[in-house]
Every structure is written in structure tokens, then in C-alpha cells.
Design an enzyme around this catalytic site. Structure first.
Site, short mmCIF file in Angstrom:
data_model
loop_
_atom_site.label_atom_id
_atom_site.label_comp_id
_atom_site.label_asym_id
_atom_site.label_seq_id
_atom_site.Cartn_x
_atom_site.Cartn_y
_atom_site.Cartn_z
N TYR A 261 -15.12 -89.80 -55.27
CA TYR A 261 -14.97 -88.52 -55.31
C TYR A 261 -15.41 -87.67 -54.04
O TYR A 261 -14.67 -86.80 -53.42
CB TYR A 261 -15.69 -87.77 -56.47
CG TYR A 261 -15.57 -86.17 -56.86
CD1 TYR A 261 -14.32 -85.91 -57.25
CD2 TYR A 261 -16.44 -85.50 -56.36
CE1 TYR A 261 -14.24 -84.56 -57.41
CE2 TYR A 261 -16.42 -84.20 -56.70
CZ TYR A 261 -15.28 -83.52 -57.21
OH TYR A 261 -15.15 -82.18 -57.44
N LYS B 114 -13.07 -85.48 -51.27
CA LYS B 114 -13.39 -84.35 -51.06
C LYS B 114 -13.57 -84.00 -49.51
O LYS B 114 -13.16 -82.93 -48.84
CB LYS B 114 -14.68 -83.60 -51.78
CG LYS B 114 -13.96 -83.57 -53.20
CD LYS B 114 -12.96 -82.66 -53.65
CE LYS B 114 -12.58 -82.30 -54.94
NZ LYS B 114 -11.48 -81.41 -55.12
#
Length: 257
Positions: free
Chosen positions: A162, A166
Site C-alpha cells: 500500500y 501511494k
């Protein structure tokens, strides 16, 4: 007529496309945008999930349309954007909100989890931006706001994939800003900390998890969706006309430590 001495934070007359608008931050952004004067295009997997947002916006005199859009499928992206553009005539603002994340230590991440997270978070953001960006180039400008995360700036436990996506979105934001500035397209991102949503509430409601999280936030509170809404509306508004390639952290100071 706009007052040259007063910043304009409104979205009156603008059409805003928001992906993942059915819940959490995306839903709050959709509500905030129509209340700021915008017409809405809502990219969701289930159109019924945003029926109340569409109804609320229409009752206030805004145009609003739900679009079937799975950002992991390029054909659906293109079909949804084409449908929305045909209905509204233009797309002035794109908010790339859709994002997923699977918690796991890096040594336990599966190929399936890796591929799915990259496909939705990064590939989806790129191809929605590309598809809408082509229309913005043709119409002479627009705004793109990517919903990133503080995870693109700081490391989070069990969130390596994740965090990776990002961080990539933050740099994609700069790259698109650089490429499309000549077309008068402003591209920015926002990086929220932990926000109270239906998805985070089960974790944040546990005292130990809540307190451990709060220890990282110097301002001393978990974020609310409205904290993100304000930043998105600012970046989408005329008041942010000279801002592009920026990542606005909404992290209560987490990244300062």
C-alpha cells in the site's frame, strides 16, 4: 463576476468526476463538491450505492449521474468516462479516490495481493487520469486531485505494498503535472492520515489501536472525512490556480516525527 481581491473557493458550474464515491472519503468528497456548486459524475461499481447522493445533488439543482466504473478494467474506465462526458459536455475536475490495501508483513505478501493493490491503486489512477486527461487537453484545461496517503511519505507497519503504491501516486502526480501544465491542467494529490470512516472504525474503536495511532499525530486527533474534503475542494477551486505537482499532507503532523 469574480472579485479579483477575494479568493474563489467555489465549484459553481464545474463538473467533477469522483471515483469510489460510494463510501468513506469518496462519499464525503461527493457531498462536499455538490454543496460547493459542482455537478457530479460518480464512478462506482454499484450505481445503486450512490442513489442518495445523486438524489440530494439533483434536489439542490445540480446535475448528477452515477457511472458503472471498475478502475481495474480499462474498458470500463473508457466507457464510463465517455458516458459521463456525453451527458455533461465536459469534465472539469477528476478526483482519483479509489484505493485498497491488504495488511501483511512483506515476507507474507502474496502475488495476488500485490497485483490487485497495484492494479487498483496505481494502474487505475493512471488510466482514469489518462482517459480524462485527453478530454481536458481537448477542452483547454482542468484539475486532477489524487487521493494519496501519508503512507506515500512514511512507512506503516504491515502496509509495504500500500505504501509503495501511494508513493508512486505522489510521483505520478508530479509527472502528470509536469507533462500537462502546458495544457493548463493542474495535477495535485492529498495525503490523509487515519480518517474516521466505516472501513477504519472497527480498528480505531479499539482503545489500544486508537491510542497507538494517536501517539503519532502531534495535533492529537484522528482525522474526519471533512478534513480531506476541504483540501480537495481547495485544490479543485480557482483559489488553487497556481498550484500543481504538490502533495498536501493532511496528517496532523505525523510525518514531522
Amino acid at each position: 463576476m469574480a472579485d479579483p481581491h477575494q479568493p474563489d473557493f467555489g465549484l459553481a458550474g464545474k463538473t467533477v468526476l469522483i471515483t469510489g464515491a460510494s463510501r468513506g472519503i469518496g462519499r464525503a468528497i461527493a457531498e462536499g463538491c455538490w454543496r460547493s456548486g459542482a455537478d457530479l459524475l460518480l464512478g462506482v461499481r454499484d450505481k445503486a450505492s450512490v442513489a442518495d447522493i445523486v438524489a440530494g445533488a439533483q434536489a439542490a439543482g445540480r446535475r448528477a449521474l452515477a457511472l458503472r466504473m471498475d478502475v481495474g478494467t480499462l474498458a470500463e474506465i473508457r466507457n464510463a468516462v465517455a458516458e459521463g462526458h456525453k451527458a455533461m459536455g465536459r469534465i472539469d475536475v477528476l478526483v482519483n479516490n479509489v484505493g485498497i490495501g491488504t495488511e501483511a508483513p512483506p515476507e507474507d505478501v502474496t502475488e495476488e495481493d500485490f497485483d490487485q493493490t497495484v492494479n487498483v491503486n496505481l494502474k487505475g489512477t493512471f488510466f482514469v487520469s489518462q482517459t480524462v486527461g485527453r478530454l481536458m487537453i481537448a477542452q483547454g484545461g482542468g484539475r486532477i486531485v489524487n487521493i494519496s496517503s501519508q503512507a506515500g511519505t512514511v512507512a506503516l507497519h504491515k502496509e509495504s505494498i500500500y505504501c509503495m503504491t501511494k508513493a508512486a501516486i505522489n510521483h505520478l502526480t508530479r509527472c502528470l503535472a509536469f507533462e500537462w501544465a502546458r495544457h493548463k491542467i493542474n495535477v495535485n494529490s492529498v495525503g490523509p492520515t487515519f480518517i474516521w470512516t466505516d472501513g477504519t472504525r472497527p480498528y480505531l474503536s479499539e482503545a489500544k489501536y486508537h491510542d497507538a495511532t494517536l501517539n503519532h499525530i502531534p495535533l492529537g486527533r484522528i482525522g474526519d472525512p471533512i478534513d480531506v474534503v476541504g483540501a480537495v475542494i481547495f485544490l479543485a477551486s480557482p483559489a488553487a490556480g497556481l498550484i500543481t505537482g504538490a502533495n498536501l499532507l493532511i496528517d496532523g503532523g505525523w510525518s514531522l516525527g
